[in-house]
Design an enzyme around this catalytic site. Sequence first.
Site, PDB file in Angstrom:
ATOM      1  N   LYS A  21      29.767  41.055  36.199  1.00  0.00           N
ATOM      2  CA  LYS A  21      30.076  40.120  37.159  1.00  0.00           C
ATOM      3  C   LYS A  21      30.138  40.753  38.598  1.00  0.00           C
ATOM      4  O   LYS A  21      29.598  40.362  39.565  1.00  0.00           O
ATOM      5  CB  LYS A  21      31.331  39.327  36.969  1.00  0.00           C
ATOM      6  CG  LYS A  21      32.635  40.263  37.214  1.00  0.00           C
ATOM      7  CD  LYS A  21      33.903  39.290  36.711  1.00  0.00           C
ATOM      8  CE  LYS A  21      35.028  40.071  36.734  1.00  0.00           C
ATOM      9  NZ  LYS A  21      35.647  40.973  37.379  1.00  0.00           N
ATOM     10  N   THR A  22      30.421  42.060  38.411  1.00  0.00           N
ATOM     11  CA  THR A  22      30.539  42.850  39.917  1.00  0.00           C
ATOM     12  C   THR A  22      29.343  43.063  40.460  1.00  0.00           C
ATOM     13  O   THR A  22      29.197  42.771  41.417  1.00  0.00           O
ATOM     14  CB  THR A  22      31.592  43.867  39.773  1.00  0.00           C
ATOM     15  OG1 THR A  22      32.788  43.910  39.312  1.00  0.00           O
ATOM     16  CG2 THR A  22      31.875  44.947  40.945  1.00  0.00           C
ATOM     17  N   GLN A  35      40.202  35.380  30.068  1.00  0.00           N
ATOM     18  CA  GLN A  35      40.876  36.716  30.589  1.00  0.00           C
ATOM     19  C   GLN A  35      42.173  36.190  31.382  1.00  0.00           C
ATOM     20  O   GLN A  35      42.603  37.169  32.324  1.00  0.00           O
ATOM     21  CB  GLN A  35      40.029  37.517  31.152  1.00  0.00           C
ATOM     22  CG  GLN A  35      38.990  38.249  30.358  1.00  0.00           C
ATOM     23  CD  GLN A  35      38.397  39.347  30.755  1.00  0.00           C
ATOM     24  OE1 GLN A  35      38.683  40.384  31.147  1.00  0.00           O
ATOM     25  NE2 GLN A  35      37.025  39.268  30.931  1.00  0.00           N
ATOM     26  N   ASP A  84      36.687  36.607  43.313  1.00  0.00           N
ATOM     27  CA  ASP A  84      36.606  37.472  41.908  1.00  0.00           C
ATOM     28  C   ASP A  84      38.030  37.185  41.060  1.00  0.00           C
ATOM     29  O   ASP A  84      39.008  36.916  41.724  1.00  0.00           O
ATOM     30  CB  ASP A  84      36.568  38.743  42.369  1.00  0.00           C
ATOM     31  CG  ASP A  84      36.102  39.429  41.117  1.00  0.00           C
ATOM     32  OD1 ASP A  84      35.492  38.796  39.942  1.00  0.00           O
ATOM     33  OD2 ASP A  84      36.264  40.883  40.937  1.00  0.00           O
ATOM     34  N   GLU A  85      37.792  37.054  39.846  1.00  0.00           N
ATOM     35  CA  GLU A  85      39.117  37.003  38.906  1.00  0.00           C
ATOM     36  C   GLU A  85      39.757  35.648  39.208  1.00  0.00           C
ATOM     37  O   GLU A  85      40.761  35.665  39.248  1.00  0.00           O
ATOM     38  CB  GLU A  85      39.796  38.172  39.176  1.00  0.00           C
ATOM     39  CG  GLU A  85      39.246  39.698  38.867  1.00  0.00           C
ATOM     40  CD  GLU A  85      39.261  39.900  37.469  1.00  0.00           C
ATOM     41  OE1 GLU A  85      39.339  39.022  36.300  1.00  0.00           O
ATOM     42  OE2 GLU A  85      38.753  41.015  37.079  1.00  0.00           O
ATOM     43  N   ARG A  90      37.853  45.954  26.210  1.00  0.00           N
ATOM     44  CA  ARG A  90      37.756  46.993  27.041  1.00  0.00           C
ATOM     45  C   ARG A  90      36.821  48.196  26.224  1.00  0.00           C
ATOM     46  O   ARG A  90      36.439  49.247  26.958  1.00  0.00           O
ATOM     47  CB  ARG A  90      39.147  47.742  27.243  1.00  0.00           C
ATOM     48  CG  ARG A  90      40.119  46.847  28.068  1.00  0.00           C
ATOM     49  CD  ARG A  90      39.755  46.420  29.176  1.00  0.00           C
ATOM     50  NE  ARG A  90      39.056  45.010  28.912  1.00  0.00           N
ATOM     51  CZ  ARG A  90      38.402  44.279  29.833  1.00  0.00           C
ATOM     52  NH1 ARG A  90      38.031  44.760  31.036  1.00  0.00           N
ATOM     53  NH2 ARG A  90      37.967  43.252  29.513  1.00  0.00           N
TER      54      ARG A  90
END
Length: 793
Positions: free
Chosen positions: A42-43, A314, A222-223, A667
């Site tokens: 996504k980044t 998340q 973002d997020e 992770r």
Amino acid sequence: MSSEENENNLDYYLSLLNEEQNEAVRHEGSPLLILAGAGSGKTRVITTKIAYLIAKKNINPFSILAVTFTKKAAKEMQERAVAMEERAANAQIRTFHSFGAWFLRQFASEAGIDKNFTVYDDDDMITIVNKAVPGLTKQQASLAAKRISLAKDYCITPDSKDIIEISNDKDFPIIYEAYQTRLRSTGNVDFGDLIMLPVQVLEQNPNVQKQINYRFNVIMVDEYQDSNMAQFRLLQALAGFNDTPADTNHVSISDITSSALDESEGPEKFSILRQTDSSDTASNTKHSQGTDFEQVRTTALKMPYICVVGDDDQSIYKFRGAEVQNILSFQKQFPNTKLIRLEKNYRSTARILQVADKVVSKNESRLGKTLVAARGDGKQPVLTFLDTQDDEAEFCASLIKKAHLKGVPYQDWAILYRTNAQSLGFETEFLHQKIPYTIVGSLKFYDREEIKDILAFLALIANPRDEIAFRRIVNKPARGIGGVAQDKIVALALQDGVMGSLIKSAEKYSETASKKAKEGLTFFTSQMNDYLQSLESATGEDNLSVFVEKIMNSSGLLEYHKTQDEIADTQKVLNLQELSNSAVLYKFTQEGLLDFLDHIELDRTLEKADGQEEADSVTLITLHNTKGLEFPRVIITGLEYGIFPRQEKQNAELEEERRLFYVGITRAKDELYITSCAQRRLYGHIQFMEPSPFLAEAGKDSWRLLGKVPRAFAYATSKDGDGTEENSSQPTNPLFAKWSVGTRIYHDEFGYGQIVRTETKDSEFVISVSFENSGIKKFLPEYQSGSLLIVKD
DNA sequence: CCCGTCGTTATTTTT
DNA sequence: TAACGACGGG
């Protein structure tokens, strides 16, 4: 680089994207929601999109605003975007809070604060509550501070009727109000204000909103799943989607003339405006949500393009005001939203993803997506059952050591746990075994006493009305100015509710003070005046560390902490040195000082000085802190019911715990290990633990099992092989089941029976079971380690 | 004002 | 268990 080169350069970056990523980068014309699974790049999408807009779409970088939640993420985003397109350096890529600070520096007077404001942290909030409402116990004050924070996360003011949602304590609004008054008198803000005040300014000042709407044409978040209500409203205002109450007499005609509409009277004016507005930008129609509100866009020129990226799976910050609802209902809030899912995972191997997917799919409130592994199957995740937490630490240490002998560096490993307290066992063991480790997040650099002392000096210099900073340092080291004297000085400075300079007030007070206090105050004020003057005459040739050193040395604080170091064997002086080093990056000017303070308040992790590379070490970290990180090898520890998930978690909260597990699992790049202990020392007692229900949810076949498999796990996974039950969001662990009268029971020792009575005695839940052959026995289900099972039909 | 002792209390915390 | 804060004596 010429813009043509940039363009070609960008073609290369675009060619790296998969189909969905590409679509997300190129999408335009309507709001965009990108549901980006863990590790789906996504980044890369956001940064490429920023570069793409500049290079290919001729968007002015100044008009792009990208907001993140952490400084680290903002920094990374900026760096990566600039690597693709130099002009991205001019885009506003910030954290929500630093954007708020930026905004408030420009509109300080509209917000009713000092333009030299500094930001109060949570401790400062408690102090203010205490000062504003004397007589509260420390506990009450910190609870109130917590609630005030939460209220601000929802943009709820003391007089709002929604305040009961925060607390139904009838005193709370009074405390909140008193706190606000006190806070405003200092001219400073708290964290919540950094979001809430911009919302209020934008909503109440159409001119300001017009200016801001005009400034930003592209807004990215973002997020997004971790945004709170206040941030949502800020976003609406920034995007020009905000609702303005029908009673809009504060909207002056001149505010809307830019719409090029006739100045017709009455509400129709707004509806015409709305219509025209929406037809101008066909895809961005804002639907009317309520009967009491009219939507007014104060700039009818053009809708900003809005794009949010997030992963509902998340969302792990509900307890802090984050609203998953923001992402779940984004499409409703922003009609015509295009939804793009990024489901290809480039981080983890397939077997790890399978576990993650199985677990998180037990959640009901989610938009739903399935991660597809771009990498191979990889190693089977290992689930190890151990007896005690000491065994757990030992197991982790031996895993790491063995791998290290084969050449796996320590830094490839991360140990994840639910609570900070759990780190202790690992620390002890690792120290013993000489395994280097780094603990992330527990003790914040800027929360340390000595650091806060110096920062208080700087804050008071920046804003002499800063009561909290004043109180912190006026008598440190002790110079005979006690609480009573401080109160009098503050009272003296507080004229008609407006706080004046506390330094001037201290000077005034010293004239009438006792000899000792007088001497102390004279020293303090002359030092302060000296600092103020040297800041005033600073040319900016020096850097700010010169100033910090000056303060440390002449205020007596360095001396004071040196003594403390000797007494308590601490490293306060070293920390002060580090603080001074970090000030090197800022200019010795008023502006440099504010900049420095902003950076510190808005990024509580110490910026590593260049060249100070992290040594090869294992990362010890809470699950919450791992978001956005990745490690080749991850061990998630303490998978026991009561710890993870915590006992009291149910329904929505249980789902959040499950998401936390999902975050932890995803992770891991190559290897995933899970540990679960049969007993654990908790609050001084040894408790027998059940395996976390999340383990069974992944299914028996997902794991390579090590150690003694507890009965509860075997039982829960035996049903249909993978622990999956149809339409079940219910945990499969028997402990989660209802222990109700009539339920059939099987016990290791006593065989089959039936519950005949349930009660709560001394806050312990007790059941009485009548066994077929052994009579009636009483149990505390909470402490039964797998020996007591519910018989399912 | 500092230090010792006793009692209390135990999530997670981007900013 | 352990860590931290409140309180009282020196």
